[in-house]
Write a protein that holds these residues in place. Sequence first.
Motif, mmCIF file in Angstrom:
data_model
loop_
_atom_site.group_PDB
_atom_site.id
_atom_site.type_symbol
_atom_site.label_atom_id
_atom_site.label_comp_id
_atom_site.label_asym_id
_atom_site.label_seq_id
_atom_site.Cartn_x
_atom_site.Cartn_y
_atom_site.Cartn_z
ATOM 1 N N LYS A 17 -4.899 44.550 41.300
ATOM 2 C CA LYS A 17 -4.929 44.580 39.846
ATOM 3 C C LYS A 17 -6.257 45.166 39.391
ATOM 4 O O LYS A 17 -7.323 44.778 39.871
ATOM 5 C CB LYS A 17 -4.768 43.168 39.266
ATOM 6 C CG LYS A 17 -4.825 43.096 37.739
ATOM 7 C CD LYS A 17 -3.633 43.778 37.093
ATOM 8 C CE LYS A 17 -3.685 43.696 35.581
ATOM 9 N NZ LYS A 17 -2.584 44.478 34.955
ATOM 10 N N SER A 18 -6.188 46.127 38.460
ATOM 11 C CA SER A 18 -7.397 46.724 37.892
ATOM 12 C C SER A 18 -7.345 46.636 36.380
ATOM 13 O O SER A 18 -6.270 46.649 35.775
ATOM 14 C CB SER A 18 -7.523 48.196 38.305
ATOM 15 O OG SER A 18 -7.648 48.323 39.704
ATOM 16 N N LEU A 25 -8.561 42.767 41.803
ATOM 17 C CA LEU A 25 -7.908 42.300 43.029
ATOM 18 C C LEU A 25 -7.630 43.505 43.917
ATOM 19 O O LEU A 25 -7.134 44.535 43.441
ATOM 20 C CB LEU A 25 -6.581 41.595 42.712
ATOM 21 C CG LEU A 25 -6.638 40.279 41.940
ATOM 22 C CD1 LEU A 25 -5.217 39.793 41.644
ATOM 23 C CD2 LEU A 25 -7.402 39.215 42.696
ATOM 24 N N ASP A 26 -7.933 43.378 45.212
ATOM 25 C CA ASP A 26 -7.822 44.521 46.118
ATOM 26 C C ASP A 26 -6.952 44.165 47.327
ATOM 27 O O ASP A 26 -7.425 43.589 48.307
ATOM 28 C CB ASP A 26 -9.225 44.946 46.567
ATOM 29 C CG ASP A 26 -9.228 46.295 47.263
ATOM 30 O OD1 ASP A 26 -8.143 46.908 47.368
ATOM 31 O OD2 ASP A 26 -10.308 46.733 47.696
ATOM 32 N N THR A 58 1.693 36.412 33.783
ATOM 33 C CA THR A 58 0.875 36.590 32.579
ATOM 34 C C THR A 58 0.293 38.000 32.567
ATOM 35 O O THR A 58 0.209 38.636 31.520
ATOM 36 C CB THR A 58 -0.258 35.543 32.537
ATOM 37 O OG1 THR A 58 0.294 34.252 32.745
ATOM 38 C CG2 THR A 58 -0.987 35.565 31.198
ATOM 39 N N TYR A 59 -0.152 38.464 33.756
ATOM 40 C CA TYR A 59 -0.534 39.859 33.950
ATOM 41 C C TYR A 59 0.518 40.509 34.844
ATOM 42 O O TYR A 59 1.093 39.845 35.721
ATOM 43 C CB TYR A 59 -1.884 39.992 34.665
ATOM 44 C CG TYR A 59 -3.102 39.533 33.908
ATOM 45 C CD1 TYR A 59 -3.124 39.441 32.520
ATOM 46 C CD2 TYR A 59 -4.266 39.191 34.606
ATOM 47 C CE1 TYR A 59 -4.261 39.026 31.844
ATOM 48 C CE2 TYR A 59 -5.418 38.777 33.936
ATOM 49 C CZ TYR A 59 -5.396 38.685 32.550
ATOM 50 O OH TYR A 59 -6.522 38.269 31.885
ATOM 51 N N GLN A 60 0.735 41.789 34.657
ATOM 52 C CA GLN A 60 1.591 42.537 35.575
ATOM 53 C C GLN A 60 0.707 43.158 36.656
ATOM 54 O O GLN A 60 -0.231 43.877 36.350
ATOM 55 C CB GLN A 60 2.370 43.619 34.825
ATOM 56 C CG GLN A 60 3.434 43.069 33.875
ATOM 57 C CD GLN A 60 4.405 42.119 34.557
ATOM 58 O OE1 GLN A 60 5.014 42.468 35.571
ATOM 59 N NE2 GLN A 60 4.535 40.909 34.030
ATOM 60 N N LYS A 61 0.999 42.838 37.910
ATOM 61 C CA LYS A 61 0.206 43.386 39.017
ATOM 62 C C LYS A 61 0.415 44.893 39.110
ATOM 63 O O LYS A 61 1.469 45.413 38.717
ATOM 64 C CB LYS A 61 0.588 42.695 40.330
ATOM 65 C CG LYS A 61 2.045 42.839 40.718
ATOM 66 C CD LYS A 61 2.389 41.938 41.895
ATOM 67 C CE LYS A 61 3.839 42.134 42.346
ATOM 68 N NZ LYS A 61 4.846 41.859 41.311
ATOM 69 N N ASP A 62 -0.583 45.606 39.601
ATOM 70 C CA ASP A 62 -0.480 47.060 39.769
ATOM 71 C C ASP A 62 0.271 47.417 41.055
ATOM 72 O O ASP A 62 1.008 48.401 41.105
ATOM 73 C CB ASP A 62 -1.878 47.695 39.819
ATOM 74 C CG ASP A 62 -2.656 47.499 38.528
ATOM 75 O OD1 ASP A 62 -2.006 47.339 37.467
ATOM 76 O OD2 ASP A 62 -3.899 47.488 38.578
ATOM 77 N N GLY A 222 -12.796 40.176 44.451
ATOM 78 C CA GLY A 222 -11.436 40.696 44.459
ATOM 79 C C GLY A 222 -10.814 40.858 45.826
ATOM 80 O O GLY A 222 -9.686 41.345 45.949
ATOM 81 N N ASN A 223 -11.537 40.455 46.871
ATOM 82 C CA ASN A 223 -11.012 40.546 48.241
ATOM 83 C C ASN A 223 -10.840 39.145 48.832
ATOM 84 O O ASN A 223 -11.667 38.263 48.595
ATOM 85 C CB ASN A 223 -11.978 41.333 49.141
ATOM 86 C CG ASN A 223 -12.087 42.782 48.720
ATOM 87 O OD1 ASN A 223 -11.236 43.596 49.028
ATOM 88 N ND2 ASN A 223 -13.137 43.091 47.962
ATOM 89 N N LEU A 224 -9.770 38.964 49.604
ATOM 90 C CA LEU A 224 -9.596 37.705 50.328
ATOM 91 C C LEU A 224 -10.404 37.822 51.622
ATOM 92 O O LEU A 224 -10.030 38.568 52.527
ATOM 93 C CB LEU A 224 -8.119 37.463 50.632
ATOM 94 C CG LEU A 224 -7.773 36.049 51.094
ATOM 95 C CD1 LEU A 224 -7.933 35.056 49.954
ATOM 96 C CD2 LEU A 224 -6.345 35.991 51.630
#
Length: 502
Positions: A17-18, A25-26, A58-62, A222-224
């Motif tokens: 997500k950007s 999120l990466d 709630t947000y749409q993932k990219d 943004g990375n796990l």
Amino acid sequence: MADKKDNVVLSIRGMSKSFGRNRVLDHINLDVKRGTVMGLMGENGAGKSTMMKCLFGTYQKDEGNIFLGDKEVSFSGPKDALENGIAMVHQELNQCLDRNVIDNLFLGRYPRNSFGVIDEGRMKKEASELFRKLGMTVNLTQPMRNMSVSQRQMCEIAKAISYNSEVIVLDEPTSSLTVQEVDKLFEMMRMLKGQGIALIYISHKMDEIFEICDEISVLRDGNLVMTKDSKETDMNELIAAMVGRSLENRFPPVDNEPGDTILSVQHLSTKYEPHLQDISFDVKEGEIFGLYGLVGAGRTELLETIFGVRTRAAGQMYFNGRRMAFNSAKEAMDHGFAMITEERKANGLFLKGNLTFNTTIANLEQYKSGIALSDAKMTKATADEIRVMHTKCMGPEDMISSLSGGNQQKVIFGKWLERGPQIFMMDEPTRGIDVGAKYEIYELIISMAKRGKTIIVVSSEMPEILGITNRIGVMSNGRLSGIVNTKETNQEELLRLSAKYL
């Protein structure tokens, strides 16, 4: 024996997500197993909230896919997620406080009888049965407003269970709970685990994470960056994963040197509940004075009374040797007092404003050019505070609502620091803030004290109150049960004093 993959109830694959050019999120990959508690940790701004908002629609993932069991899902919003087996209990509870427990439980899905009329008998029966199964005793007909935060939270968990949720996300659930209430919550979580429900537990409290979680995942930028069995890691590894560096000590050295008495409170009492009774204490210039006690002991009420927003019934207050009797927050502010409230979203921020507005609102006179406000001065002051506080944002024009909780708290600090206060009162200043941001707040508090500022800080976290103060006043049921030197006390003495007048 079932295949390990068969035990996975929720699987996130390649989630990204950007926002504009900012990648939040990466390519996140995360598996949550049935009947387990997955601890989700990370600094504020690491991406935890964004990941949950993408999960709940709630947000749409990219990019990426979400699987519930073996079925791919993509929810249109939290209600859609709830009706399909994924529920979330938020840190800031969103309930209809003037309606009763039953109404809140069935909100948006009232059952109707054959005549099309709301079936209140069925609602009461199903609610009673649900709370009985959960081992909870609740007055179902009382308004939510009359319940404690922990009881309201338990009702929200009960609501999630009533939807037959397979996965329940708990966001900072213990931030307003007493030790006993936390134990009760953990008892319920273990029971839900036993029923095969998966729980995602978002928290900054290390001790709790290790007590209740089976696995721990860490997000950073943004990375796990880590997923491990909780028995195979420790606090130092977790902190290093979260902040990208090792924090050998949880607290900076408290090396300020308090001077002479600057504030004296004598025989202070209040008229309205919860009553404060005959409270007396002195605070020194450049001192960090802690206030500890159980929830409801009167710590917040004491700060509010000093700050002029709660009515005194008796007692005096002297500041720099002069008698003071503030009748409003403005009077207190004009005399060099500042206060950070516990509920930052309710009364600490203007959520529809940007960083510049929120940073400069308490000190507008300083930013005038002639009779008009200077945008250039306000923007520069905000940019300076962003730099000093290490606030993670794109710039002064960012909306405050787009920041993580910890970064919102930094903006509040910046707002008050722009006024140059002498007495800085802080009510749970690190509530809901990650370990790295906490350390920065601690450093700031200590450096302020070294510059001669006087800090009065309320905290429910015992390690914190012992880690950053010079002395601690302990509250018990509206009274000051004792004042101790931090270096000469311990957790047992603080607990004993906090129970003195119960």
